[in-house]
Design a protein around this motif. Structure first.
Motif, PDB file in Angstrom:
ATOM      1  N   ILE A  66      32.440   6.100   9.528  1.00 18.20           N
ATOM      2  CA  ILE A  66      32.261   7.341   9.900  1.00 18.20           C
ATOM      3  C   ILE A  66      31.002   7.695   9.751  1.00 18.20           C
ATOM      4  N   LYS A  67      30.320   8.375  10.907  1.00 15.97           N
ATOM      5  CA  LYS A  67      28.968   8.674  10.955  1.00 15.97           C
ATOM      6  C   LYS A  67      28.730  10.128  10.860  1.00 15.97           C
ATOM      7  N   TRP A  68      27.920  10.726  10.368  1.00 16.01           N
ATOM      8  CA  TRP A  68      27.328  12.114  10.388  1.00 16.01           C
ATOM      9  C   TRP A  68      27.572  12.772  11.892  1.00 16.01           C
ATOM     10  N   SER A  69      26.959  12.201  12.783  1.00 16.49           N
ATOM     11  CA  SER A  69      26.956  12.521  14.091  1.00 16.49           C
ATOM     12  C   SER A  69      28.380  12.511  14.650  1.00 16.49           C
ATOM     13  N   LEU A  71      30.917  14.151  13.863  1.00 24.05           N
ATOM     14  CA  LEU A  71      31.269  15.711  13.746  1.00 24.05           C
ATOM     15  C   LEU A  71      30.809  16.303  14.687  1.00 24.05           C
ATOM     16  N   TRP A  72      29.464  16.125  15.016  1.00 22.62           N
ATOM     17  CA  TRP A  72      29.073  17.056  16.284  1.00 22.62           C
ATOM     18  C   TRP A  72      29.584  16.524  17.644  1.00 22.62           C
ATOM     19  N   SER A  73      29.559  14.952  17.727  1.00 23.22           N
ATOM     20  CA  SER A  73      29.954  14.494  18.998  1.00 23.22           C
ATOM     21  C   SER A  73      31.517  14.902  19.244  1.00 23.22           C
ATOM     22  N   LYS A  74      32.299  15.201  18.218  1.00 25.03           N
ATOM     23  CA  LYS A  74      33.780  15.469  18.476  1.00 25.03           C
ATOM     24  C   LYS A  74      33.978  17.042  18.774  1.00 25.03           C
ATOM     25  N   THR A  75      32.904  17.891  18.147  1.00 24.07           N
ATOM     26  CA  THR A  75      33.115  19.243  18.717  1.00 24.07           C
ATOM     27  C   THR A  75      32.601  19.386  20.275  1.00 24.07           C
ATOM     28  N   SER A  79      33.897  12.001  21.517  1.00 22.73           N
ATOM     29  CA  SER A  79      34.193  11.364  20.316  1.00 22.73           C
ATOM     30  C   SER A  79      33.796   9.788  20.692  1.00 22.73           C
ATOM     31  N   ARG A  80      33.171   9.026  19.568  1.00 18.67           N
ATOM     32  CA  ARG A  80      32.460   7.901  19.737  1.00 18.67           C
ATOM     33  C   ARG A  80      33.680   6.575  19.891  1.00 18.67           C
ATOM     34  N   SER A  86      41.107  10.637  17.260  1.00 20.94           N
ATOM     35  CA  SER A  86      42.300  10.888  16.777  1.00 20.94           C
ATOM     36  C   SER A  86      42.435  11.716  15.389  1.00 20.94           C
ATOM     37  N   MET A  87      41.206  11.741  14.869  1.00 25.96           N
ATOM     38  CA  MET A  87      41.266  12.677  13.618  1.00 25.96           C
ATOM     39  C   MET A  87      40.929  13.978  13.616  1.00 25.96           C
TER      40      MET A  87
END
Length: 272
Positions: A66-69, A71-75, A79-80, A86-87
């Motif tokens: 899990i990378k910090w980024s 969270l940002w890309s998910k919002t 998603s990477r 799925s999280m």
């Protein structure tokens, strides 16, 4: 006779530096930050095991991180990979929290940040001297803390592209061999590289750099935003920042690169 402690200092960067940034670049990268997470080998040995357990709990396959980024890309709905997709966001946030809770329970844990202000355009350096100065400032602080002991520390950083790695390795070797106002007697004279996938320490440094970026964005760029990062910073990072005896943070645990521009006053007003 001093007890001999071995330390690892994990370091990672957040943001992308440009000498003459466009407005668009500044919007994406208002700061260039390098985090350094120092931990004793004994604490790290336990931390590594605990991370394995946490990743099991959160069902993260061993060939994923899990990378910090994320969270940002998910919002942003980008998603990477499927794991991040799925999280649920609150589960992702609780994962970062668990990591910081686990890490900050370690007595030897200490954070040092080097920060360059891109948004205020207070730095006109080229990328090579900038990379060197960020690491040199962190190396100096770790050496000063170990001076006069039998302890020894090694820096470990994420594998960047080959050319950058070679430049950084050569710079670190050069200043540790030659010394500056400190003699590097207690540090490995260079820097090791490791793929962050295999290193809970580098992952932690990634999260720390991300949290610091969010915290500064919430203070300087969009006041009041970035609540999640701000909460993590205040609860977990601030109590473990390197400080001077009188509690001073700026130029001890948070170091401005280059030094003493108008950005220093901003940092003092935020942290002191």
């Amino acid at each position: 006779e001093f007890r001999r402690v071995l330390f690892r200092s994990f370091t990672d960067e957040a943001g992308s530096y440009q000498k003459n940034p466009s407005d668009a670049h500044i919007r994406s990268h208002p700061f260039y930050i390098r985090s350094n997470v120092r931990m004793s080998i004994d604490d790290y040995r336990q931390y590594q095991t605990e991370m394995q357990r946490i990743n099991g709990e959160y069902e993260i396959p061993f060939d994923h991180e899990i990378k910090w980024s994320d969270l940002w890309s998910k919002t942003k709905g980008r998603s990477r990979n499927e794991l991040i997709e799925s999280m649920p966001s609150d589960r992702l946030e609780s994962y970062y929290r668990r990591i910081f809770e686990t890490a900050t329970a370690k007595e030897s844990l200490m954070f040092i940040f080097t920060v360059t202000d891109i948004i205020g355009r207070t730095c006109g350096w080229g990328i090579k001297p900038l990379h060197k100065a960020h690491l040199q400032n962190a190396f100096q602080r770790v050496q000063m803390d170990l001076d006069g002991t039998n302890s020894f520390a090694t820096f470990v950083m994420d594998e960047l592209n080959e050319q950058t790695i070679q430049e950084i390795k050569s710079a670190c070797h050069e200043f540790t061999m030659n010394g500056d106002f400190v003699k590097y007697k207690n540090l490995y004279q260079g820097v090791f590289t490791e793929n962050s996938l295999y290193s809970p320490g580098i992952q932690l440094a990634d999260y720390a750099a991300g949290v610091m970026t969010g915290y500064l964005r919430g203070k300087i760029v969009q006041p009041g935003n970035y609540q999640f990062a701000t909460g993590l910073f205040e609860e977990f990072i601030k109590p473990h920042l390197r400080t001077y005896r009188n509690g001073a943070i700026i130029s001890y645990g948070i170091i401005d690169v280059p030094r003493a521009t108008s950005f220093r006053d901003r940092l003092v007003s935020i942290f002191e």
